[in-house]
Write a protein that holds these residues in place. Structure first.
Motif, PDB file in Angstrom:
ATOM      1  N   TYR A 120       5.864  -0.241  -6.275  1.00 47.00           N
ATOM      2  CA  TYR A 120       4.890   0.549  -5.531  1.00 47.00           C
ATOM      3  C   TYR A 120       3.593   0.756  -6.310  1.00 47.00           C
ATOM      4  CZ  TYR A 120       8.718   1.426  -2.316  1.00 47.00           C
ATOM      5  OH  TYR A 120       9.737   1.266  -1.415  1.00 47.00           O
ATOM      6  N   LEU A 121       3.395  -0.050  -7.355  1.00 46.54           N
ATOM      7  CA  LEU A 121       2.102  -0.126  -8.036  1.00 46.54           C
ATOM      8  C   LEU A 121       1.310  -1.346  -7.583  1.00 46.54           C
ATOM      9  CD1 LEU A 121       3.108   0.747 -11.725  1.00 46.54           C
ATOM     10  CD2 LEU A 121       1.745   2.169 -10.177  1.00 46.54           C
ATOM     11  N   LEU A 122       1.993  -2.267  -6.901  1.00 46.46           N
ATOM     12  CA  LEU A 122       1.380  -3.529  -6.522  1.00 46.46           C
ATOM     13  C   LEU A 122       0.574  -3.395  -5.232  1.00 46.46           C
ATOM     14  CD1 LEU A 122       4.498  -5.830  -7.132  1.00 46.46           C
ATOM     15  CD2 LEU A 122       2.618  -5.328  -8.730  1.00 46.46           C
ATOM     16  N   ASP A 123      -0.341  -4.330  -5.035  1.00 47.91           N
ATOM     17  CA  ASP A 123      -1.064  -4.396  -3.763  1.00 47.91           C
ATOM     18  C   ASP A 123      -0.083  -4.683  -2.632  1.00 47.91           C
ATOM     19  OD1 ASP A 123      -3.386  -4.028  -5.147  1.00 47.91           O
ATOM     20  OD2 ASP A 123      -4.088  -6.091  -4.963  1.00 47.91           O
ATOM     21  N   SER A 124      -0.396  -4.187  -1.438  1.00 45.89           N
ATOM     22  CA  SER A 124       0.417  -4.437  -0.247  1.00 45.89           C
ATOM     23  C   SER A 124      -0.511  -4.902   0.868  1.00 45.89           C
ATOM     24  CB  SER A 124       1.192  -3.170   0.142  1.00 45.89           C
ATOM     25  OG  SER A 124       0.320  -2.066   0.319  1.00 45.89           O
ATOM     26  N   PRO A 125       0.030  -5.301   2.018  1.00 50.65           N
ATOM     27  CA  PRO A 125      -0.825  -5.894   3.061  1.00 50.65           C
ATOM     28  C   PRO A 125      -2.047  -5.067   3.451  1.00 50.65           C
ATOM     29  CG  PRO A 125       1.477  -6.266   3.596  1.00 50.65           C
ATOM     30  CD  PRO A 125       1.466  -5.393   2.374  1.00 50.65           C
ATOM     31  N   GLN A 126      -1.931  -3.747   3.463  1.00 49.20           N
ATOM     32  CA  GLN A 126      -3.052  -2.915   3.904  1.00 49.20           C
ATOM     33  C   GLN A 126      -3.676  -2.075   2.797  1.00 49.20           C
ATOM     34  OE1 GLN A 126      -0.922  -1.390   7.737  1.00 49.20           O
ATOM     35  NE2 GLN A 126      -3.078  -1.497   8.257  1.00 49.20           N
ATOM     36  N   ILE A 127      -3.148  -2.169   1.579  1.00 47.68           N
ATOM     37  CA  ILE A 127      -3.658  -1.357   0.468  1.00 47.68           C
ATOM     38  C   ILE A 127      -3.819  -2.233  -0.767  1.00 47.68           C
ATOM     39  CG2 ILE A 127      -3.278   0.652  -1.007  1.00 47.68           C
ATOM     40  CD1 ILE A 127      -1.472   1.817   1.145  1.00 47.68           C
ATOM     41  N   SER A 128      -5.036  -2.263  -1.310  1.00 46.86           N
ATOM     42  CA  SER A 128      -5.307  -3.010  -2.531  1.00 46.86           C
ATOM     43  C   SER A 128      -5.941  -2.087  -3.567  1.00 46.86           C
ATOM     44  CB  SER A 128      -6.257  -4.183  -2.257  1.00 46.86           C
ATOM     45  OG  SER A 128      -5.674  -5.106  -1.364  1.00 46.86           O
TER      46      SER A 128
END
Length: 293
Positions: A120-128
């Motif tokens: 949950y520190l990594l970029d995700s589809p809608q959050i960078s």
């Protein structure tokens, strides 16, 4: 406290849909203080195939397909469950981990919980992660500050500096735009907080569910007047995942009902799928009612 949540989703199409495949996140999950007692799913037209399951994050899902022509799809989900209040504010007094200590633990994770939290520190589809988001949160999450107290202060910061306005954003509005215009809805505020937290090295995840709303004194509660809601949680060793609601500036407790969690909204969309035909247009109507039993 016992509740009943009824969530009705209605799609009306411009022309008949000949075939559809769908996956839904509409069944509240069990948590450390929330337990589902009974649930009922009604779909019209009746599906030819329906199956409940569990996704990567442990959320309840159900899949269904409809193979008859229809111009309207209705999904009616009713769930009874029980919530036991938590004393989070009291618990955190004995776990004054600082932001610097948490970041050091995450640099060399020695437990399964820490290793899973790093996801949950990594970029995700809608959050960078971004420099703009880091700058906005940096001073709040300095090394010497308590993680819990910093998250509490950051929740208050978003609450006081942003305006709730459903007309200024869409589901695809970039976080940098939300940050610049200082307005949005609960989903925007949850995404913004998560992006800021990840950018300063604090694991954060997206929480999706419902919030019980109470009518003014002397007035009756309107059926269907409650709403889907979004907030966020952060990982603190020994305490686990602690939730914060920047839209209302509170630590969620018994009035927040968890449906699902993930990296961002795209992981827990209430309904997603594929339709064939349908005329290229559709109207969506959603009704949510949270009732104390």
């Amino acid at each position: 406290m016992r509740y009943r949540v009824r969530h009705i989703t209605e799609y009306t199409y411009g022309a008949p849909v000949s075939l559809c495949y769908n996956m839904a996140h509409l069944l509240p999950r069990d948590t450390r203080n929330q337990r589902c007692i009974h649930q009922k799913v009604q779909i019209n037209p009746p599906p030819v195939y329906q199956k409940e399951g569990e996704d990567y994050f442990g959320n309840q899902t159900f899949y269904f397909s409809i193979q008859e022509a229809h111009k309207k799809l209705v999904i009616d989900v009713s769930t009874d469950f029980e919530i036991v209040p938590l004393n989070i504010l009291e618990e955190q007094k004995y776990h004054a981990m600082t932001c610097g200590q948490l970041r050091s633990l995450l640099d060399v994770p020695t437990t399964p919980e820490l290793r899973m939290a790093k996801e949950y520190l990594l970029d995700s589809p809608q959050i960078s992660n971004s420099a703009e988001l880091k700058d906005y949160a940096d001073s709040t999450f300095s090394d010497d500050k308590s993680v819990f107290q910093a998250a509490l202060a950051f929740t208050h910061k978003i609450f006081t500096e942003f305006t709730f306005d459903p007309n200024t954003t869409t589901v695809a509005t970039p976080l940098e735009q939300v940050l610049e215009q200082r307005s949005g809805v609960c989903q925007d505020f949850a995404h913004l907080a998560i992006g800021c937290l990840r950018s300063v090295g604090i694991p954060a995840r997206y929480m999706s569910g419902y919030l019980e709303t109470l009518p003014p004194p002397g007035q009756e509660k309107l059926v269907g007047a409650d709403a889907s809601h979004a907030w966020f949680s952060i990982f603190i060793p020994d305490l686990g995942w602690i939730e914060f609601d920047p839209t209302n500036d509170i630590v969620p407790n018994e009035q927040h009902i968890v449906t699902a969690w993930g990296r961002d909204y795209s992981d827990v969309t209430p309904l997603q799928g594929v339709i064939f035909e349908g005329g290229g247009s559709q109207q969506l109507d959603v009704s949510v009612d949270v009732k104390r039993l």
